[in-house]
Every structure is written in structure tokens, then in C-alpha cells.
Design a protein around this motif. Structure first.
Motif, PDB file in Angstrom:
ATOM      1  N   ALA A 132      -4.117   9.337   8.252  1.00  0.00           N
ATOM      2  CA  ALA A 132      -4.456   9.273   6.833  1.00  0.00           C
ATOM      3  C   ALA A 132      -4.500   7.817   6.372  1.00  0.00           C
ATOM      4  O   ALA A 132      -3.889   6.934   6.975  1.00  0.00           O
ATOM      5  N   ARG A 133      -5.237   7.591   5.302  1.00  0.00           N
ATOM      6  CA  ARG A 133      -5.284   6.242   4.742  1.00  0.00           C
ATOM      7  C   ARG A 133      -3.910   5.905   4.165  1.00  0.00           C
ATOM      8  O   ARG A 133      -3.262   6.751   3.538  1.00  0.00           O
ATOM      9  N   GLU A 134      -3.479   4.651   4.369  1.00  0.00           N
ATOM     10  CA  GLU A 134      -2.145   4.260   3.916  1.00  0.00           C
ATOM     11  C   GLU A 134      -2.202   2.947   3.124  1.00  0.00           C
ATOM     12  O   GLU A 134      -3.075   2.108   3.333  1.00  0.00           O
ATOM     13  N   PHE A 135      -1.236   2.774   2.255  1.00  0.00           N
ATOM     14  CA  PHE A 135      -1.108   1.583   1.438  1.00  0.00           C
ATOM     15  C   PHE A 135      -0.687   0.401   2.295  1.00  0.00           C
ATOM     16  O   PHE A 135       0.165   0.532   3.181  1.00  0.00           O
ATOM     17  N   VAL A 136      -1.260  -0.777   2.012  1.00  0.00           N
ATOM     18  CA  VAL A 136      -0.885  -2.005   2.708  1.00  0.00           C
ATOM     19  C   VAL A 136      -0.274  -3.010   1.726  1.00  0.00           C
ATOM     20  O   VAL A 136       0.849  -3.475   1.923  1.00  0.00           O
ATOM     21  N   ALA A 137      -1.005  -3.373   0.680  1.00  0.00           N
ATOM     22  CA  ALA A 137      -0.541  -4.380  -0.270  1.00  0.00           C
ATOM     23  C   ALA A 137      -1.277  -4.215  -1.587  1.00  0.00           C
ATOM     24  O   ALA A 137      -2.409  -3.731  -1.607  1.00  0.00           O
ATOM     25  N   ALA A 138      -0.639  -4.635  -2.672  1.00  0.00           N
ATOM     26  CA  ALA A 138      -1.256  -4.539  -3.991  1.00  0.00           C
ATOM     27  C   ALA A 138      -0.806  -5.691  -4.865  1.00  0.00           C
ATOM     28  O   ALA A 138       0.284  -6.240  -4.677  1.00  0.00           O
ATOM     29  N   ILE A 139      -1.655  -6.032  -5.827  1.00  0.00           N
ATOM     30  CA  ILE A 139      -1.341  -7.086  -6.769  1.00  0.00           C
ATOM     31  C   ILE A 139      -1.812  -6.677  -8.158  1.00  0.00           C
ATOM     32  O   ILE A 139      -2.907  -6.131  -8.313  1.00  0.00           O
ATOM     33  N   LYS A 140      -0.964  -6.918  -9.145  1.00  0.00           N
ATOM     34  CA  LYS A 140      -1.337  -6.710 -10.550  1.00  0.00           C
ATOM     35  C   LYS A 140      -0.958  -7.993 -11.267  1.00  0.00           C
ATOM     36  O   LYS A 140       0.198  -8.160 -11.676  1.00  0.00           O
ATOM     37  N   LYS A 141      -1.914  -8.889 -11.370  1.00  0.00           N
ATOM     38  CA  LYS A 141      -1.628 -10.230 -11.868  1.00  0.00           C
ATOM     39  C   LYS A 141      -1.117 -10.214 -13.301  1.00  0.00           C
ATOM     40  O   LYS A 141      -0.243 -10.994 -13.657  1.00  0.00           O
ATOM     41  N   SER A 142      -1.653  -9.333 -14.127  1.00  0.00           N
ATOM     42  CA  SER A 142      -1.243  -9.308 -15.527  1.00  0.00           C
ATOM     43  C   SER A 142       0.225  -8.967 -15.686  1.00  0.00           C
ATOM     44  O   SER A 142       0.846  -9.313 -16.690  1.00  0.00           O
ATOM     45  N   ALA A 143       0.795  -8.294 -14.683  1.00  0.00           N
ATOM     46  CA  ALA A 143       2.213  -7.925 -14.718  1.00  0.00           C
ATOM     47  C   ALA A 143       3.043  -8.814 -13.796  1.00  0.00           C
ATOM     48  O   ALA A 143       4.264  -8.649 -13.730  1.00  0.00           O
ATOM     49  N   GLY A 144       2.370  -9.702 -13.076  1.00  0.00           N
ATOM     50  CA  GLY A 144       3.086 -10.559 -12.135  1.00  0.00           C
ATOM     51  C   GLY A 144       3.721  -9.779 -10.998  1.00  0.00           C
ATOM     52  O   GLY A 144       4.785 -10.147 -10.504  1.00  0.00           O
ATOM     53  N   SER A 145       3.065  -8.687 -10.588  1.00  0.00           N
ATOM     54  CA  SER A 145       3.653  -7.807  -9.583  1.00  0.00           C
ATOM     55  C   SER A 145       2.853  -7.810  -8.290  1.00  0.00           C
ATOM     56  O   SER A 145       1.632  -7.770  -8.310  1.00  0.00           O
ATOM     57  N   ILE A 146       3.568  -7.827  -7.181  1.00  0.00           N
ATOM     58  CA  ILE A 146       2.992  -7.721  -5.847  1.00  0.00           C
ATOM     59  C   ILE A 146       3.838  -6.730  -5.057  1.00  0.00           C
ATOM     60  O   ILE A 146       5.062  -6.722  -5.169  1.00  0.00           O
ATOM     61  N   ARG A 147       3.164  -5.915  -4.266  1.00  0.00           N
ATOM     62  CA  ARG A 147       3.842  -4.937  -3.435  1.00  0.00           C
ATOM     63  C   ARG A 147       3.271  -4.976  -2.016  1.00  0.00           C
ATOM     64  O   ARG A 147       2.082  -5.206  -1.827  1.00  0.00           O
ATOM     65  N   TYR A 148       4.137  -4.733  -1.038  1.00  0.00           N
ATOM     66  CA  TYR A 148       3.734  -4.624   0.373  1.00  0.00           C
ATOM     67  C   TYR A 148       4.397  -3.409   1.002  1.00  0.00           C
ATOM     68  O   TYR A 148       5.533  -3.063   0.649  1.00  0.00           O
ATOM     69  N   THR A 149       3.710  -2.814   1.940  1.00  0.00           N
ATOM     70  CA  THR A 149       4.381  -1.815   2.748  1.00  0.00           C
ATOM     71  C   THR A 149       5.307  -2.529   3.723  1.00  0.00           C
ATOM     72  O   THR A 149       5.060  -3.688   4.101  1.00  0.00           O
ATOM     73  N   ASP A 150       6.380  -1.872   4.104  1.00  0.00           N
ATOM     74  CA  ASP A 150       7.419  -2.545   4.896  1.00  0.00           C
ATOM     75  C   ASP A 150       6.894  -3.132   6.203  1.00  0.00           C
ATOM     76  O   ASP A 150       7.335  -4.198   6.645  1.00  0.00           O
ATOM     77  N   SER A 151       5.954  -2.451   6.837  1.00  0.00           N
ATOM     78  CA  SER A 151       5.501  -2.872   8.163  1.00  0.00           C
ATOM     79  C   SER A 151       4.715  -4.190   8.153  1.00  0.00           C
ATOM     80  O   SER A 151       4.515  -4.787   9.214  1.00  0.00           O
ATOM     81  N   VAL A 152       4.281  -4.656   6.976  1.00  0.00           N
ATOM     82  CA  VAL A 152       3.508  -5.903   6.928  1.00  0.00           C
ATOM     83  C   VAL A 152       4.240  -7.020   6.203  1.00  0.00           C
ATOM     84  O   VAL A 152       3.742  -8.154   6.156  1.00  0.00           O
ATOM     85  N   LYS A 153       5.396  -6.733   5.648  1.00  0.00           N
ATOM     86  CA  LYS A 153       6.149  -7.763   4.918  1.00  0.00           C
ATOM     87  C   LYS A 153       6.474  -8.931   5.844  1.00  0.00           C
ATOM     88  O   LYS A 153       6.916  -8.743   6.973  1.00  0.00           O
ATOM     89  N   GLY A 154       6.230 -10.138   5.342  1.00  0.00           N
ATOM     90  CA  GLY A 154       6.476 -11.334   6.130  1.00  0.00           C
ATOM     91  C   GLY A 154       5.310 -11.727   7.017  1.00  0.00           C
ATOM     92  O   GLY A 154       5.311 -12.823   7.584  1.00  0.00           O
ATOM     93  N   ARG A 155       4.324 -10.842   7.162  1.00  0.00           N
ATOM     94  CA  ARG A 155       3.150 -11.154   7.998  1.00  0.00           C
ATOM     95  C   ARG A 155       1.863 -11.215   7.181  1.00  0.00           C
ATOM     96  O   ARG A 155       0.978 -12.015   7.497  1.00  0.00           O
ATOM     97  N   PHE A 156       1.729 -10.377   6.175  1.00  0.00           N
ATOM     98  CA  PHE A 156       0.517 -10.318   5.350  1.00  0.00           C
ATOM     99  C   PHE A 156       0.798 -10.905   3.974  1.00  0.00           C
ATOM    100  O   PHE A 156       1.904 -10.756   3.445  1.00  0.00           O
ATOM    101  N   THR A 157      -0.234 -11.521   3.391  1.00  0.00           N
ATOM    102  CA  THR A 157      -0.134 -12.054   2.042  1.00  0.00           C
ATOM    103  C   THR A 157      -1.372 -11.650   1.243  1.00  0.00           C
ATOM    104  O   THR A 157      -2.500 -11.931   1.669  1.00  0.00           O
ATOM    105  N   ILE A 158      -1.154 -11.023   0.097  1.00  0.00           N
ATOM    106  CA  ILE A 158      -2.253 -10.651  -0.793  1.00  0.00           C
ATOM    107  C   ILE A 158      -2.361 -11.694  -1.895  1.00  0.00           C
ATOM    108  O   ILE A 158      -1.348 -12.195  -2.395  1.00  0.00           O
ATOM    109  N   SER A 159      -3.602 -12.038  -2.239  1.00  0.00           N
ATOM    110  CA  SER A 159      -3.817 -13.011  -3.304  1.00  0.00           C
ATOM    111  C   SER A 159      -5.188 -12.779  -3.908  1.00  0.00           C
ATOM    112  O   SER A 159      -6.005 -12.036  -3.362  1.00  0.00           O
ATOM    113  N   GLY A 160      -5.426 -13.444  -5.044  1.00  0.00           N
ATOM    114  CA  GLY A 160      -6.715 -13.286  -5.696  1.00  0.00           C
ATOM    115  C   GLY A 160      -7.170 -14.568  -6.344  1.00  0.00           C
ATOM    116  O   GLY A 160      -6.337 -15.385  -6.742  1.00  0.00           O
ATOM    117  N   ASP A 161      -8.467 -14.746  -6.409  1.00  0.00           N
ATOM    118  CA  ASP A 161      -9.067 -15.911  -7.049  1.00  0.00           C
ATOM    119  C   ASP A 161      -9.872 -15.415  -8.243  1.00  0.00           C
ATOM    120  O   ASP A 161     -10.941 -14.824  -8.073  1.00  0.00           O
TER     121      ASP A 161
END
Length: 125
Positions: free
Chosen positions: A44-73
Motif C-alpha cells: 500500500a502507499r505509505e507516508f514519507v514526509a510532510a511540510i506545512k510551512k504556515s504552521a511551521g510543521s514538518i513530519r517524517y515517518t520513522d524509517s526515514v528520519k535522519g536520512r531524508f529532508t523535506i523542503s520547499g522553495d
């Protein structure tokens, strides 16, 4: 209607890096939460990372923490996912998503209204 187009996928050896990009058709970061999901073959499709800039919130699934970085321009209307120390289990089609999500639902697939077509990431051992 928001259009999302992913790019940057490919084949990489274990331990390598890739950067995925998601180009949006309009300014999304001020009003939307944005996320990356992935779907491996037969799973099944699974969550990896998310960002909500207006709330200053970032989330990662545990398996990618420390390895993946989400960002936006904001100026480029582009979402990124920097993926380092890749593992074979990261192999999947990666999807970009956008939606008027609340912080508590940032990791939920059903919270996102707009989806890209996906980009394949293959990590060889």
C-alpha cells in the motif's frame, strides 16, 4: 486545481543519494500542506514526509528520519525531498501530494486532494 509534477527519480546504489522535486502549478506553500508518499511493489502507499510551512510543521515517518529532508522553495513553487543513505527498502514510486491539511492530519493520505504522477526510485544492494 493544482497540478503537481515530480522528477529526480532513478537508479542508485545503496548508500547513495537522490533529490526529488515536485513542481506545482501555483503557489501552494502559503495555503497548503505538502507531502511525499511512496508505494513499493505489492504494498500500500505509505507516508514519507510532510511540510506545512504556515504552521511551521514538518513530519517524517520513522524509517526515514535522519536520512531524508523535506523542503520547499516558495519562489519556484517547488517541493523537494533530499534522500541520503538510501537503502534497498526505499525502492518505490514516490508521489508528491498537496492539500488543505491540518497539522494533525499531515501524515494521512486521505487529507491530500492533489497528487502527482509519481517518480520511480530504485536502490540496488
Amino acid at each position: 486545481q493544482v497540478s503537481l509534477v515530480e522528477s529526480g527519480g532513478g537508479l542508485v546504489q545503496a548508500g547513495g543519494s537522490l533529490r526529488l522535486s515536485c513542481a506545482a502549478s501555483e503557489r501552494t506553500f502559503s495555503a497548503y500542506g505538502m507531502a511525499w508518499f511512496r508505494q513499493a511493489p505489492g504494498k500500500a502507499r505509505e507516508f514519507v514526509a510532510a511540510i506545512k510551512k504556515s504552521a511551521g510543521s514538518i513530519r517524517y515517518t520513522d524509517s526515514v528520519k535522519g536520512r531524508f529532508t523535506i523542503s520547499g522553495d516558495n519562489n519556484k513553487n517547488t517541493l523537494y525531498l533530499q534522500m541520503n543513505s538510501l537503502k534497498p527498502e526505499d525502492t518505490a514510486v514516490y508521489y508528491c501530494a498537496a492539500g488543505r491539511v491540518i497539522v494533525s492530519s499531515m501524515t494521512s493520505e486521505s487529507a491530500y486532494s492533489y497528487w502527482g504522477q509519481g517518480t520511480q526510485v530504485t536502490v540496488s544492494s
